[in-house]
Design an enzyme around this catalytic site. Sequence first.
Site, short mmCIF file in Angstrom:
data_model
loop_
_atom_site.label_atom_id
_atom_site.label_comp_id
_atom_site.label_asym_id
_atom_site.label_seq_id
_atom_site.Cartn_x
_atom_site.Cartn_y
_atom_site.Cartn_z
N GLU A 23 37.00 40.19 60.25
CA GLU A 23 36.18 42.02 59.81
C GLU A 23 35.20 41.31 59.51
OE1 GLU A 23 38.33 45.20 58.87
OE2 GLU A 23 36.19 46.48 59.92
N CYS A 216 37.97 48.56 61.29
CA CYS A 216 37.56 50.60 61.66
C CYS A 216 36.19 49.95 62.18
CB CYS A 216 37.36 50.31 60.56
SG CYS A 216 38.87 51.62 59.78
N ASN A 340 41.94 50.23 67.42
CA ASN A 340 42.49 49.55 65.78
C ASN A 340 42.80 50.82 65.14
OD1 ASN A 340 42.09 48.32 63.48
ND2 ASN A 340 41.01 49.80 63.21
N GLU A 341 44.09 50.75 64.83
CA GLU A 341 44.92 51.90 63.97
C GLU A 341 44.14 53.54 63.94
OE1 GLU A 341 43.07 52.06 60.27
OE2 GLU A 341 44.38 50.67 59.37
#
Length: 771
Positions: A23, A216, A340-341
């Site tokens: 990331e 994120c 993502n989460e």
Amino acid sequence: MKIQIDTQKRTKEIFDLFGIFFEDLNHAADGGLYAQLVQNPNFEFLPIDRWDYHNLYAWEKIGGDDAVAIEVLKDNPPIPQNPHYVKITGKRGTGIRNLGYAGGMVIDKSDTYDIFFYAKGNTRVKVALEGQNKNPLCEKVFEITSDWKKYTHKFSPHTSCDSATLAVYLEDDGEACLDAVYLFPNDTFEGLPIRKDLAQALLELKPKFMRFPGGCLVHDGSLEDTARDSMYRWKNTIGPVEFRPARRNNWQYNQTLGLGFYEYFVLSEKIGAKPLPVLPAAYNPHRMLALPLDQLKPYIDDCLDLIEFANGDTSTPWGRKRAELGHPEPFNLEYLAIGNEEVGDEFFERYAYFHKAIKEKYPEIKIINSSGPFNSGSEYEKGYKSAYENGSDLIDEHYYCSPTWFLANMHRYDNFDPNGPKVFLGEYASWGNEVYNAVVEAAYMTHLQNAPVVALACYAPLFCNVNYINWQPDLIWFDKNRVVKTANYYVQKLFSVFQGDYVADVKKEGFETPPPKEENIAGKIIFISDDTEVSISNITVIDEENQKIYAFEDFSLERREQKELFYIDSKKYKLKFHLVKRGGNKFKGLIVNFGYKDDHNRHYWEIGGWQNQDLAVSHRVEGKSTTLTESRFILEENRQYSLCLEVEGRTIKGHVDGKLMNNIEDKLPVIEPLYVTASVKDDEAYLKVVNVTEKAQKAEIEFLREKALSGMVHKIAGYDKFDKNTFDEPDKVKIKSNEFKHSQNRFTYEFEPLSVTVFAFKINNGNGGTS
Ligand code: AHR
């Protein structure tokens, strides 16, 4: 203790278990893996990226105000996607200088450098790479015209310098407009615009997959396609770099997107990892933005088109695009993660549409659902529910926890439904780059390898530029020309390089461990207002073990105030109170410390935690925190809540207005003398043994099908608990490898304190053994 390995009894096919997660945070891409050297190359750094950014960030004027003027303009730009450019008006010898990333640019005289830039004007310009005291390392004068044109050149510097800058001078009195100034070294990884030393560190890990581009970073953006801070949209990230629209990176900087999806796919291929892209589901949990269901098409098309881009033949539009970019062969995409989460029902509602559309067109693609940022609680459960309902192939779990939590939860996956979705542990770490963290992670990885339900796992985050830290710990640290591989890196390497294709059966004898000692969650109860204003009333503590009831006076807390209630040591107690949030930061709530011993050792209940979206129970052990469970909850202003925290032994329950919202056992670790896993690949067997204790452990090892044993032993051993690699001592902790031969199929081995040991043997599976 005895360990018997039967390499013919295979208990699990391992497939792609150990991989990496890239990331662009901590400047992992721009100013990191991406080899391009000019910071803010297209004058697009803006306050929307970071409050102190501006179009001339990382640039400085050459010449005084009386000699030169620099204007930032937007009219008639050469690159509409990145509309800002500069106009330099001044005398000969004035101009503009780019400082590069922290510490300047590393220029090596044995390398060559490709520069390009766009310019127009009525004066010639000189471009120079400059070293100490502004001495030119190489320079070139360009004739420019009154129309925008792209200029290119290959520099061969005559001197090296690791703190160089790039200067653009007016060669005559006059004016010149400048845009998109990019500088690439040629000595990069496999012809990609990728730093060789950092890519080499990835290559050596032999990751089986690479998750990208976040994190994120994928979902924290606005929903409009073309917005400056839009969500990550992969179609913006391919093609000529200067045309990729620079955008806000949610880690408080700017991403040029110079590393885009094409580069990520090729990088994955070159390091032997399967690509595992993550795409947003038109829902941003950070800002609670959700695209209406009837407008999801462009986002769903992004998924379908990405699969075509990766796998379609060159007669398809996106397959052709891939070929045009230089890769006619498919990338053989197998996995695709949606989200993502995420937290919030809005995500799960949307996920179903994505899943259906992808499976209808590409049933072979394994789709990964999301279970939020924590290892248990309401969003985690919603993730699993959604995964079952939709038939997700895998589900992505994330948790960053204390070493204590990892030790206490070694058997987490043992009883997971073998017929349910497979687990992708897409982000995990144990809060530290010290040897102890690495060894605990290794112990946990033995269980990840053994558990049938765990299919994929990767440590996070991968990279950190030490000058731009957003998040730590990280697997690999670097600056402009140095790389520090952590103890955790070497653990990942041992597990990945010696992964194997099948788990082999291991029988253990003499490993019995006593149950953990009973330990109350004893300590003070302390209320803390987190940048908010609250009133607390009707406070009672009911000590059920000792049959006592304590009542306390009402009180109010202003922002960041705290109130200590009292100390309690009881097997069973309840804390009850009423809470009203009266004002303050609307994204903050109340924290109730309990079992508080000191700041580093406590439990805490967050009521309106993480941007006022959580009701979470956490512990902090020796300064390392773990969210034990989380449920979605928003603390509304001027509303009275009736709250009850119940502690019974190690079980903690949180009730809001009579509703059970948190329910978790904070298990105490049961330290096993050794953690063991064995695997097989072709004619090799790998035995991994981890000792997390601070004393040596002896075990007799027997390979049932062999007659003799020969191979290598690789280990991380002989270090203190708190040892770690640093820029000053980058090789303090490393893997030590030795030949290992035994004339029989059994031997006794002493596993050093805090050690990770991997035996790699040639095997014959009962056909004679090696000698
Ligand atoms: O790995 C760092 C961050 O942690 C990731 O971006 C996010 O998914 C998680 O919260």
